[in-house]
Structures are given as structure tokens and as C-alpha cells.
Design a protein around this motif. Sequence first.
Motif, PDB file in Angstrom:
ATOM      1  N   ARG A 193       0.841  -1.216   0.000  1.00 48.21           N
ATOM      2  CA  ARG A 193       0.000   0.000   0.000  1.00 48.21           C
ATOM      3  C   ARG A 193       0.869   1.257   0.000  1.00 48.21           C
ATOM      4  NH1 ARG A 193      -3.221  -3.148   3.336  1.00 48.21           N
ATOM      5  NH2 ARG A 193      -2.224  -2.373   5.207  1.00 48.21           N
ATOM      6  N   LYS A 194       1.937   1.229   0.793  1.00 47.99           N
ATOM      7  CA  LYS A 194       2.847   2.376   0.860  1.00 47.99           C
ATOM      8  C   LYS A 194       3.505   2.617  -0.501  1.00 47.99           C
ATOM      9  CE  LYS A 194       7.066   3.969   3.069  1.00 47.99           C
ATOM     10  NZ  LYS A 194       8.229   3.563   3.833  1.00 47.99           N
ATOM     11  N   LEU A 195       3.975   1.549  -1.135  1.00 48.88           N
ATOM     12  CA  LEU A 195       4.597   1.682  -2.452  1.00 48.88           C
ATOM     13  C   LEU A 195       3.589   2.164  -3.496  1.00 48.88           C
ATOM     14  CD1 LEU A 195       6.841  -1.519  -2.584  1.00 48.88           C
ATOM     15  CD2 LEU A 195       7.581   0.846  -2.289  1.00 48.88           C
ATOM     16  N   HIS A 196       2.363   1.673  -3.403  1.00 51.82           N
ATOM     17  CA  HIS A 196       1.317   2.103  -4.333  1.00 51.82           C
ATOM     18  C   HIS A 196       1.048   3.605  -4.172  1.00 51.82           C
ATOM     19  CE1 HIS A 196      -2.243   1.945  -6.844  1.00 51.82           C
ATOM     20  NE2 HIS A 196      -2.939   2.506  -5.871  1.00 51.82           N
ATOM     21  N   LYS A 197       0.998   4.056  -2.929  1.00 51.98           N
ATOM     22  CA  LYS A 197       0.764   5.473  -2.657  1.00 51.98           C
ATOM     23  C   LYS A 197       1.916   6.327  -3.202  1.00 51.98           C
ATOM     24  CE  LYS A 197      -0.324   8.549   1.188  1.00 51.98           C
ATOM     25  NZ  LYS A 197      -0.515   8.644   2.643  1.00 51.98           N
ATOM     26  N   GLU A 198       3.163   5.872  -2.979  1.00 53.14           N
ATOM     27  CA  GLU A 198       4.329   6.601  -3.492  1.00 53.14           C
ATOM     28  C   GLU A 198       4.318   6.636  -5.016  1.00 53.14           C
ATOM     29  OE1 GLU A 198       7.729   4.631  -1.849  1.00 53.14           O
ATOM     30  OE2 GLU A 198       7.329   5.347   0.182  1.00 53.14           O
ATOM     31  N   ASN A 199       3.965   5.516  -5.632  1.00 52.72           N
ATOM     32  CA  ASN A 199       3.914   5.430  -7.090  1.00 52.72           C
ATOM     33  C   ASN A 199       2.849   6.370  -7.646  1.00 52.72           C
ATOM     34  OD1 ASN A 199       4.759   4.341  -9.603  1.00 52.72           O
ATOM     35  ND2 ASN A 199       2.978   2.991  -9.604  1.00 52.72           N
ATOM     36  N   LEU A 200       1.685   6.400  -7.006  1.00 49.93           N
ATOM     37  CA  LEU A 200       0.613   7.293  -7.438  1.00 49.93           C
ATOM     38  C   LEU A 200       1.054   8.754  -7.336  1.00 49.93           C
ATOM     39  CD1 LEU A 200      -2.348   7.601  -8.345  1.00 49.93           C
ATOM     40  CD2 LEU A 200      -2.970   7.651  -5.922  1.00 49.93           C
TER      41      LEU A 200
ATOM     42  N   GLU B 115       3.425   9.396 -10.200  1.00 46.06           N
ATOM     43  CA  GLU B 115       2.700   9.449 -11.476  1.00 46.06           C
ATOM     44  C   GLU B 115       1.932  10.763 -11.617  1.00 46.06           C
ATOM     45  OE1 GLU B 115       0.122   6.061 -11.729  1.00 46.06           O
ATOM     46  OE2 GLU B 115       1.756   4.685 -12.187  1.00 46.06           O
ATOM     47  N   MET B 116       1.258  11.173 -10.547  1.00 46.28           N
ATOM     48  CA  MET B 116       0.480  12.411 -10.613  1.00 46.28           C
ATOM     49  C   MET B 116       1.391  13.630 -10.735  1.00 46.28           C
ATOM     50  SD  MET B 116      -2.723  12.002 -10.849  1.00 46.28           S
ATOM     51  CE  MET B 116      -2.473  10.566 -11.856  1.00 46.28           C
ATOM     52  N   THR B 117       2.570  13.567 -10.147  1.00 42.17           N
ATOM     53  CA  THR B 117       3.540  14.662 -10.289  1.00 42.17           C
ATOM     54  C   THR B 117       3.958  14.790 -11.749  1.00 42.17           C
ATOM     55  OG1 THR B 117       4.329  14.308  -8.027  1.00 42.17           O
ATOM     56  CG2 THR B 117       5.761  15.552  -9.496  1.00 42.17           C
ATOM     57  N   ILE B 118       4.211  13.655 -12.397  1.00 45.04           N
ATOM     58  CA  ILE B 118       4.565  13.677 -13.821  1.00 45.04           C
ATOM     59  C   ILE B 118       3.411  14.236 -14.643  1.00 45.04           C
ATOM     60  CG2 ILE B 118       5.033  12.189 -15.812  1.00 45.04           C
ATOM     61  CD1 ILE B 118       6.630  10.372 -13.848  1.00 45.04           C
ATOM     62  N   VAL B 119       2.181  13.790 -14.354  1.00 44.96           N
ATOM     63  CA  VAL B 119       0.997  14.292 -15.080  1.00 44.96           C
ATOM     64  C   VAL B 119       0.855  15.796 -14.875  1.00 44.96           C
ATOM     65  CG1 VAL B 119      -1.543  14.229 -15.133  1.00 44.96           C
ATOM     66  CG2 VAL B 119      -0.235  12.090 -15.093  1.00 44.96           C
ATOM     67  N   MET B 120       1.068  16.257 -13.645  1.00 45.62           N
ATOM     68  CA  MET B 120       0.952  17.680 -13.341  1.00 45.62           C
ATOM     69  C   MET B 120       1.929  18.492 -14.197  1.00 45.62           C
ATOM     70  SD  MET B 120       1.587  19.617  -9.676  1.00 45.62           S
ATOM     71  CE  MET B 120       3.338  19.206  -9.650  1.00 45.62           C
ATOM     72  N   TYR B 121       3.184  18.065 -14.233  1.00 50.57           N
ATOM     73  CA  TYR B 121       4.178  18.794 -15.023  1.00 50.57           C
ATOM     74  C   TYR B 121       3.877  18.717 -16.520  1.00 50.57           C
ATOM     75  CZ  TYR B 121       6.941  19.552 -10.832  1.00 50.57           C
ATOM     76  OH  TYR B 121       7.364  19.956  -9.600  1.00 50.57           O
ATOM     77  N   GLN B 122       3.377  17.572 -16.985  1.00 57.88           N
ATOM     78  CA  GLN B 122       3.013  17.448 -18.396  1.00 57.88           C
ATOM     79  C   GLN B 122       1.870  18.398 -18.751  1.00 57.88           C
ATOM     80  OE1 GLN B 122       2.275  13.216 -18.721  1.00 57.88           O
ATOM     81  NE2 GLN B 122       4.328  12.820 -19.529  1.00 57.88           N
TER      82      GLN B 122
END
Length: 165
Positions: A102-109, A112-119
Motif C-alpha cells: 500500500r505504501k509503495l502504491h501510494k508513493e507510485n501514485l 505518477e500524478m507529479t509527472i501528469v501535473m508537469y506534463q
Amino acid sequence: MTRKKVNLIPITNETTRKSTFKKRKKGLMKKLNELTILCAIEACTIIFSPYNAEPDVWPSHLGVQRVIARFRKMPEFEQNKKMTNQESFTRQRLNKEEGHLRKLHKENLYKEMTIVMYQCFIGEMMITHLSMLDLNDLGSLLNQKTREIERRLQYLRKKRISFKP
């Protein structure tokens, strides 16, 4: 120098298995002896093996009987408090690994959202192409980043560091 990791599978060669058993049993007895002396505790071992008709006991038959008798005098709740079986051990490991997942999933999300934000900021991605779930996650990330910026600004104002917007 560290030792290499041992594969925990039965040793197929009978002579090697018997030799390994004898060496490890000796090491176990030595460690248990050291533990009882250094920590001033009572302990015992009973080892059944195919190599001896009688079980190996430590420190002696009388010592084993004394430790077992003391253990049986304890209330059942106390006896079972720190005991574990394969099922409960596996359940504990599974719960721990699920929490880690769960912790890794949260970090991954978050990444991913940081990359989407910058894109989205640089125009590589249109916000209209995102699902409702992604939009909610992106909104949460933006709120978090906004709070971080506000905290940083507040810190800089307290330090009276001037900046020009």
C-alpha cells in the motif's frame, strides 16, 4: 566478510545433511548456553533427529523437566502470548507485506500524478484526457503542493527573507 545467504531447502546429500546437522546443533547449543549465561534466563532444547534414537536435550533431562514444569505452571494466556504457528506467522508476514505494498502504491501514485501535473503545465497533456479518478488525484496533489508552497512562504516571511515575485 559477510556470509552468503543460505537457501532454505533440504540438503539432498545424506552425508552433507548429517554433517550440517551436527555442526548447526553444536552451534545452537553453544548459543543457547551463552544466552542463558549472559541474560540470566532459563532455557532448554529438545532435538529429535533421525540420527539418534534418543532426543538430544540441553542442559540435561532434569533441566528440561524443570523448564517445562515452570512453563506449564504459567496461566494458559501467558503460555500462548508469544507463541506462533505457521499460519499466524504467515498471516503476520502477509499483513506486513500488504502494508508495504500500500505504501509503495501510494508513493507510485504520487510520482505518477507529479509527472501528469508537469506534463499539463508544459502542455504535453491536456487535462481533458484525464479520468475523474485521475482528476481527483491530481487535485489532491495540487492542494498538497499549494500547502507546501504556503508553508515555505510563511517560513521565509518569518526569517524576513525578501523575495521578488
